[in-house]
Enzyme design. Structure first.
Site, PDB file in Angstrom:
ATOM      1  N   HIS A   1      28.923  33.619  29.836  1.00  0.00           N
ATOM      2  CA  HIS A   1      29.530  32.313  30.117  1.00  0.00           C
ATOM      3  C   HIS A   1      29.301  31.935  31.577  1.00  0.00           C
ATOM      4  CE1 HIS A   1      32.451  31.582  26.553  1.00  0.00           C
ATOM      5  NE2 HIS A   1      31.352  32.200  26.155  1.00  0.00           N
TER       6      HIS A   1
ATOM      7  N   TYR B   1      41.407  26.752  29.493  1.00  0.00           N
ATOM      8  CA  TYR B   1      42.735  27.108  30.003  1.00  0.00           C
ATOM      9  C   TYR B   1      43.497  25.793  30.177  1.00  0.00           C
ATOM     10  CZ  TYR B   1      40.986  31.782  31.335  1.00  0.00           C
ATOM     11  OH  TYR B   1      40.465  33.045  31.336  1.00  0.00           O
TER      12      TYR B   1
ATOM     13  N   PRO C   1      47.795  38.122  31.951  1.00  0.00           N
ATOM     14  CA  PRO C   1      46.429  38.006  31.429  1.00  0.00           C
ATOM     15  C   PRO C   1      45.666  36.746  31.833  1.00  0.00           C
ATOM     16  CG  PRO C   1      48.022  37.549  29.700  1.00  0.00           C
ATOM     17  CD  PRO C   1      48.812  37.991  30.888  1.00  0.00           C
TER      18      PRO C   1
ATOM     19  N   LYS D   1      41.952  39.818  34.259  1.00  0.00           N
ATOM     20  CA  LYS D   1      41.554  40.809  35.270  1.00  0.00           C
ATOM     21  C   LYS D   1      41.866  42.254  34.880  1.00  0.00           C
ATOM     22  CE  LYS D   1      39.630  38.133  38.046  1.00  0.00           C
ATOM     23  NZ  LYS D   1      38.249  38.092  37.604  1.00  0.00           N
TER      24      LYS D   1
ATOM     25  N   TYR E   1      37.464  34.298  39.775  1.00  0.00           N
ATOM     26  CA  TYR E   1      37.305  34.432  38.315  1.00  0.00           C
ATOM     27  C   TYR E   1      36.123  35.346  37.977  1.00  0.00           C
ATOM     28  CZ  TYR E   1      37.597  33.156  33.415  1.00  0.00           C
ATOM     29  OH  TYR E   1      37.761  33.208  32.044  1.00  0.00           O
TER      30      TYR E   1
HETATM   31  C1  PHB Z   1      40.936  36.739  25.477  1.00  0.00           C
HETATM   32  O1  PHB Z   1      39.871  36.353  24.979  1.00  0.00           O
HETATM   33  O2  PHB Z   1      41.701  37.476  24.838  1.00  0.00           O
HETATM   34  C2  PHB Z   1      41.280  36.302  26.845  1.00  0.00           C
HETATM   35  C3  PHB Z   1      40.350  35.588  27.584  1.00  0.00           C
HETATM   36  C4  PHB Z   1      40.666  35.166  28.860  1.00  0.00           C
HETATM   37  C5  PHB Z   1      41.902  35.460  29.400  1.00  0.00           C
HETATM   38  C6  PHB Z   1      42.835  36.195  28.675  1.00  0.00           C
HETATM   39  C7  PHB Z   1      42.513  36.624  27.388  1.00  0.00           C
HETATM   40  O3  PHB Z   1      42.208  34.999  30.637  1.00  0.00           O
END
Ligand code: PHB
Ligand code: APR
Length: 393
Positions: A75, A204, A296, A300, A388
């Site tokens: 990505h 997000y 989450p 990280k 990130y």
């Molecule tokens: C996930 O795909 O489970 C996932 C992806 C990004 C995050 C947290 C969880 O920031």
């Protein structure tokens, strides 16, 4: 009682313990893993799935990168959604060409387990009543029960890779360790489904109904999250209720494009920031979730576990090859410097994207202003992007 001997005893067969075992094996350092659960139980846990380039490199170094490169999704950006609009964060442009790899932690764990089985290194699964001893002296070890038999393992060093609820951190005398903790007043309800992801990038989103994250495991498997009150249970959420709520929190185009289907898994996770200092006590090292937890948002957790394991494997390999103590003595400080920066980013991103129950209106306004700043300032966007994709080692 049966007695076994090894150089490094690893407690826990999560990603930290398995990756450490693989790196040590490659360098000729003998190791043995004791794990409280069965292998299938460990593989049943669904966790985040975004790998920084440095984590990808370390998995390659450990010789377990082939399936990740074949099946993982690279990505180059993600989307920030607020006020019903999505804003593209172009990670590659902002970070001089860096990207992240979307590949589930479950798959990383499976690859590591298979690699360990292939080289014939020993893992004692279903090991109960694990007790550590002697790590403040010269002959550390552990006792545990496997299939009703009591086993003693003597070693040179113990790596505590046994997660937040493990025995390793709990074995350290209270006056030798300091912990820092923040618990957030909401949880994440996650749903996994065999449906195509709503967008080719992760989304997000901040919304007055609560945070949402649209993620994926592959082109045909999606992972979605909703911010929910801590008092909710997963059983309160039928699939229909989940999809309905997710639609309400998406922008109109995404809501229209969302493909729904039966859930394969649904669970609620609490959010926590936690750090234990230091991370070495004589011959015992803590690594991964045993020493720190991040909320989450930003994914990280696994990446931090990988950086601890990198420092620990280097320290131990250097020690066995060159009798050097430098890596061992600096392990804790080297890890913690990276950990606190990732803790800061995860806390910031979490605070920015969630709304608190009964949040004063001024806080919501300030968060909106900050989001507008992030998507309109090259400097702010670059700061978000460099965190990130992962700060340098
Ligand atoms: C996930 O795909 O489970 C996932 C992806 C990004 C995050 C947290 C969880 O920031
Ligand atoms: N004895 C033996 N094993 C134990 C014990 C014990 N007393 N207690 C816990 N374990 C095992 C757990 O069953 C688990 O398999 O230790 C393992 C720890 O694994 P994780 O919790 O996955 O921790 P870690 O390997 O550090 O992985 C970090 O997991 O939670 C995510 O965000 C986190 O992605 C990061 C990663």
């Amino acid at each position: 009682m049966k007695t076994l001997r090894t150089q490094v005893l690893i407690v826990g067969a999560g990603p930290s313990g398995l990756l450490l075992g693989q790196l040590l094996h490659k360098a000729g350092v003998a190791n043995l893993i004791v794990e409280r659960q069965t292998g299938d139980y460990v593989l049943g846990r669904i966790r985040a799935g975004v790998l920084e380039q440095t984590t990808v490199d370390l998995l390659d170094e450990a010789g377990v990168g082939a399936r990740m490169h074949a099946e993982g999704l690279e990505h180059h950006g993600f989307e920030l959604m607020f006020d019903g609009q999505r804003h593209h964060i172009d990670l590659s442009r902002l970070t001089g060409g860096k990207s992240v790899m979307v590949y589930g932690q479950t798959e990383v764990t499976r690859d590591l387990m298979e690699a360990r089985a292939a080289v014939g290194e020993q893992t004692l699964y279903s090991a109960s009543d694990v007790e550590l001893f002697g790590f403040d002296g010269d002959i550390p070890g552990a006792r545990c029960t496997v299939n009703g038999e009591r086993i003693e393992i003597l070693c040179d060093y113990i790596a505590g890779c046994d997660g937040y609820h493990g025995v390793s951190r709990a074995s350290v005398p209270a006056d030798a360790i300091k912990t820092h903790e923040k618990v957030y007043p909401f949880g994440w309800l996650g749903l996994l489904s065999d449906t195509p992801p709503v967008s080719h990038e992760l989304i997000y989103g901040r919304h007055e109904r609560g945070f949402t994250l649209c993620s994926m495991r592959s082109a045909t498997r999606s992972r979605y999250y909703l911010q929910v009150p801590l008092t909710d249970q997963a059983s309160d959420w039928s699939d229909e209720r989940f999809w309905h709520e997710l639609r309400l929190r998406l922008d109109p185009a995404a809501a229209a494009a969302l493909v729904t289907g039966p859930s394969l898994e649904k669970s609620i996770a609490p959010l926590r920031s936690f750090v234990a200092e230091p991370m070495r006590f004589g011959r015992l090292f803590l690594a991964g979730d045993a020493a720190h937890i991040v909320p989450p948002t930003g994914a990280k957790g696994l990446n931090l576990a990988a950086s601890d394991v990198r420092y620990l494997s280097q320290a131990l390999i250097e020690h066995y090859r060159e009798q050097s103590r430098a890596g061992i003595d600096h392990y804790s400080a080297r890890c913690l410097s990276r950990i606190w920066k990732a803790e800061r980013f995860s806390w910031w991103f979490t605070s920015l994207m969630h709304n608190l129950p009964h949040e004063p209106e001024i806080d919501a306004k300030l968060h909106r202003a900050e989001l507008e700043y992030v998507v309109s300032s090259e400097a702010a966007m670059t700061s978000m992007a460099e965190n990130y994709v992962g700060l340098p080692w």
